[in-house]
Design an enzyme around this catalytic site. Structure first.
Site, PDB file in Angstrom:
ATOM      1  CG  ASP A   1      59.705  27.839  -9.701  1.00 32.58           C
ATOM      2  OD1 ASP A   1      60.651  28.245  -8.989  1.00 32.58           O
ATOM      3  OD2 ASP A   1      58.886  26.995  -9.321  1.00 32.58           O
TER       4      ASP A   1
ATOM      5  CG  PHE B   1      53.896  17.191  -5.746  1.00 30.91           C
ATOM      6  CD1 PHE B   1      54.625  16.102  -5.287  1.00 30.91           C
ATOM      7  CD2 PHE B   1      53.948  17.486  -7.107  1.00 30.91           C
ATOM      8  CE1 PHE B   1      55.388  15.329  -6.152  1.00 30.91           C
ATOM      9  CE2 PHE B   1      54.710  16.711  -7.974  1.00 30.91           C
ATOM     10  CZ  PHE B   1      55.432  15.630  -7.491  1.00 30.91           C
TER      11      PHE B   1
ATOM     12  CG  HIS C   1      57.599  19.536  -8.332  1.00 33.74           C
ATOM     13  ND1 HIS C   1      56.482  19.534  -9.122  1.00 33.74           N
ATOM     14  CD2 HIS C   1      58.492  20.321  -8.977  1.00 33.74           C
ATOM     15  CE1 HIS C   1      56.673  20.290 -10.186  1.00 33.74           C
ATOM     16  NE2 HIS C   1      57.880  20.788 -10.123  1.00 33.74           N
TER      17      HIS C   1
ATOM     18  CG  ASN D   1      61.847  25.476 -14.909  1.00 34.53           C
ATOM     19  OD1 ASN D   1      61.635  24.604 -15.742  1.00 34.53           O
ATOM     20  ND2 ASN D   1      60.882  26.179 -14.355  1.00 34.53           N
TER      21      ASN D   1
ATOM     22  N   GLY E   1      55.121  12.132 -12.164  1.00 38.44           N
ATOM     23  CA  GLY E   1      53.990  11.993 -13.098  1.00 38.44           C
ATOM     24  C   GLY E   1      52.829  12.821 -12.593  1.00 38.44           C
TER      25      GLY E   1
ATOM     26  CG  HIS F   1      59.866  18.650 -16.641  1.00 40.49           C
ATOM     27  ND1 HIS F   1      58.966  18.516 -17.669  1.00 40.49           N
ATOM     28  CD2 HIS F   1      59.342  19.607 -15.816  1.00 40.49           C
ATOM     29  CE1 HIS F   1      57.962  19.357 -17.478  1.00 40.49           C
ATOM     30  NE2 HIS F   1      58.155  20.023 -16.372  1.00 40.49           N
ATOM     31  N   GLY F   2      58.734  15.365 -16.668  1.00 39.74           N
ATOM     32  CA  GLY F   2      57.469  14.991 -16.044  1.00 39.74           C
ATOM     33  C   GLY F   2      56.561  14.365 -17.072  1.00 39.74           C
TER      34      GLY F   2
ATOM     35  N   GLY G   1      53.847  16.085 -18.309  1.00 41.91           N
ATOM     36  CA  GLY G   1      53.391  17.155 -19.197  1.00 41.91           C
ATOM     37  C   GLY G   1      51.882  17.276 -19.131  1.00 41.91           C
TER      38      GLY G   1
END
Lengths: 486, 137
Positions: free
Chosen positions: A101, A210, A240, A335, A384, A409-410, A412
């Site tokens: 992606d 989302f 996202h 990415n 999150g 990035h988040g 995880g």
């Protein structure tokens, strides 16, 4: 610690750990993982740390193979992995270091609405968003692009949409790389890749993608928040998604081309997914040209998602979106591979920086940040999970030396998809979210189970690490009110 | 023949077993579509297609075969439920059966972005053949 894990780890400081180069013959540099003990132990339960060591095999890698605290097991690279290579030292580009992606990323939009304004309309809002914005496996949308129109989008990115009235000049300015990676080459995309792009620009897709309506829960740094026009109690939207089928096909096509390259060049790799080619090679150049085109498609995808979101807000709140103050805070890629100048051993070098589930976080004063944010550092958006929180951060000076200007990035993942589905048996995740004050609409109940809040680490914990390690600074915490998913 | 999904944090891993290599590829196709569709039993074998894939490396051949099947779904909206594979001198030919996605009857479960090379393996065991692959979700 070292005994508890199968990989040797040496503490560097409170927030970082070294996997020494001596761990595996073939590693060209150390691995460095940014995490506290608890997060490191989670990473050690799966193959993520091994993947950090594997990336250290890539020719031309500089300083270290890095991992952010949201590290988890990926394919080839770990998720949360960062690798910079020097093309002048035989440095390679690896499509696995970007992922299928290409330019998956997040975009944060602020509004003038408060929680009190939005609360009475939330159910109607989430239903209208779910009806208007395509979500789910293979779903196409109302924006179709083919032939020269698609090629223009791939070459020029979001500015094409600005010219069509679907983006503002501010949207373009507040997008990483102004929504366009230069030197994109649509000619390096296969017919299949182009075909898959036909009606997917402006669609969310499935998996962890989302669109969330959120409220600013807590401001940690009022001065920086003010520059970003963010205040407590304010409604925001977080989007996202990535390059959809077009990007997946680009990665797949070019990995096929690269199959024989490492062997031909005598590059020893511990995982086929790490296939790579020198940046200065025909295969490398072709992948980079195609990857940039797919990245531009992803910027446009998030832009068209924003355009549709604005339409829905205007309809639900009965005002033009401009009157609702729906302005983009920022859009980041997580990415991607980009060429950036970084100091290595006292010299500025132009490096190929791979970020696989990691976010660029440039510090105050960096020339690539929009003028409006140059005094505070680049905004960083960290989603999150759909039950707890997301964060708005900004770049820190120390990240340039430590992580090539990169942060997490988040949150995880912590549960595998199968484990998450198992744990959701007999439960209704949508109802649990409702009880927590979150309205969820999803095409697939299994998808919702896989993406349930318990499947993720606590993003507050991950953000503590990047803040403590000076990879970025906390600005504000946001909590979800409504989410639409595939 | 059998297949099972194994734990992978971000994606889905699949382990397949079959008495011979042709059946292994067929069973892998079945496993892929069980990830894509909630109830593969609701898919009718209404149309048949021939799929030919070239290659000598058993693992790459598995990757490319599954990649072709995934392409038929993503580009042609075809849901496949039956797979008959014949190994050729260099590669394979498959007869696949299924029908076009009908969202009133079929419920899609996962978006498979791609078949990855991570942990990709095809091997001969004492009892037959086995394969492992990870799909990107």
């Amino acid at each position: 610690m070292a005994e508890a894990l199968s990989i040797p780890l040496e503490p560097i400081d409170a927030w970082s750990w070294r996997i020494p180069r001596s761990y595996k013959p073939g590693m060209r540099v150390d691995g460095i993982v940014y995490a506290d003990r608890a997060l490191l132990e989670l990473a050690g339960e799966e193959q993520a740390l091994e993947q950090v060591a594997n990336v250290a095999f890539l020719p031309g890698i500089q300083k270290a193979s890095l991992a952010m605290p949201d590290i988890h097991w990926g394919y080839g690279f770990c998720i949360g992995g960062v690798c910079a290579t020097d093309p002048e030292q035989g440095g390679v580009v690896s499509p696995g270091g970007v992922g299928y992606d290409i330019n998956c990323g997040v975009r944060l939009v602020r509004t003038d609405l408060t929680l009190a304004d939005a609360r009475p309309h939330l159910t109607r809002l989430v239903n209208a968003l779910f009806a208007a914005i395509p979500t789910g496996v293979g779903m196409g949308g109302r924006f179709v692009h083919q032939g020269e129109a698609l090629a223009r989008l791939l070459r020029e990115g979001v500015d094409v949409l600005r010219r069509r009235g679907l983006a503002t000049a501010d949207d373009v300015e507040c997008t990483e790389s102004h929504g366009c990676l230069p030197d994109a080459e649509p000619a390096y995309l296969s017919e299949r890749a182009l075909e898959r792009g036909y009606d997917q620009c402006g669609t969310i897709g499935s998996g962890n993608h989302f669109l969330e309506v959120q409220v600013v829960d807590r401001v940690e740094d009022p001065a920086k928040a003010e520059v970003m026009r963010i205040a407590e109690g304010q409604i925001c939207v977080l989007i996202h998604s990535g390059s959809r089928g077009l990007g997946y096909q680009v990665c797949d096509d070019h990995l096929k081309v690269l199959r024989g390259v490492p062997e031909r060049l005598g590059i020893q790799l511990p995982d086929r997914q790490l296939a790579c080619a020198p940046v200065h090679s025909d295969e490398g150049r072709r992948y980079l040209g195609a990857m940039r085109a797919a990245a531009n498609f992803a910027f446009c995808n998030r832009q068209l998602l924003l355009a549709q979101t604005r339409e829905v807000f205007a309809e639900v709140f009965g005002k033009p979106w401009g009157a609702l103050g729906m302005e983009q805070v920022y859009d980041v890629a997580h990415n991607i591979a980009k060429f950036e100048h970084h100091d290595v051993d006292g010299r500025s070098k132009l490096l190929c920086v791979h970020r696989k589930g990691a976010t660029r976080a440039f510090p105050p004063g960096h020339p690539e940040i929009p003028a409006r944010y140059r005094g505070i550092g680049q905004p960083v958006i960290v989603p999150g999970d759909m039950g707890r929180a997301s964060w708005l951060l900004c770049g820190h000076e120390d990240a340039m030396a430590r992580t090539f200007g990169t942060t997490c990035h988040g949150a995880g993942r912590v549960l595998s998809r199968t484990a998450a589905v198992k744990s959701a048996r007999g439960r209704r995740i949508d109802q649990e979210l409702f009880a927590r004050g979150v309205l969820a609409r999803a095409r697939s109940r299994e998808g919702l189970a896989e993406e349930q809040p318990d499947a993720y680490k606590d993003v507050d914990h991950v953000v503590e690490v990047v803040h403590g390690a000076h990879l970025s600074r906390k600005v504000a915490r946001l909590r979800p009110l409504a989410v639409i998913k595939g | 023949m059998s297949h099972e999904v194994f734990e992978h944090t971000a994606d889905l891993g699949v382990r397949v077993r079959a008495p011979d290599r042709a059946a292994l590829y067929a069973e892998s196709g079945q496993a892929l579509f069980e990830i894509l569709v909630d109830d593969l039993g609701a898919v009718r074998p209404a149309t048949a297609l021939e799929v030919a894939v070239a290659g000598d490396d058993a693992a790459y051949l598995l990757h490319d075969w599954l990649g072709e099947l995934l392409y038929l779904f993503t580009a042609r909206n075809l849901l496949l439920c039956a797979f008959d594979v014949r190994l050729a001198h260099s590669g394979l030919t498959g007869t696949v059966r299924g029908e076009v996605l009908d969202r009133t009857r079929h419920r899609l479960a996962h978006e498979v972005k791609a078949i990855t090379y991570h942990g990709l393996e095809v091997r001969q065991d004492p009892g037959g053949w086995s394969a492992e692959f990870v799909v990107d979700i």
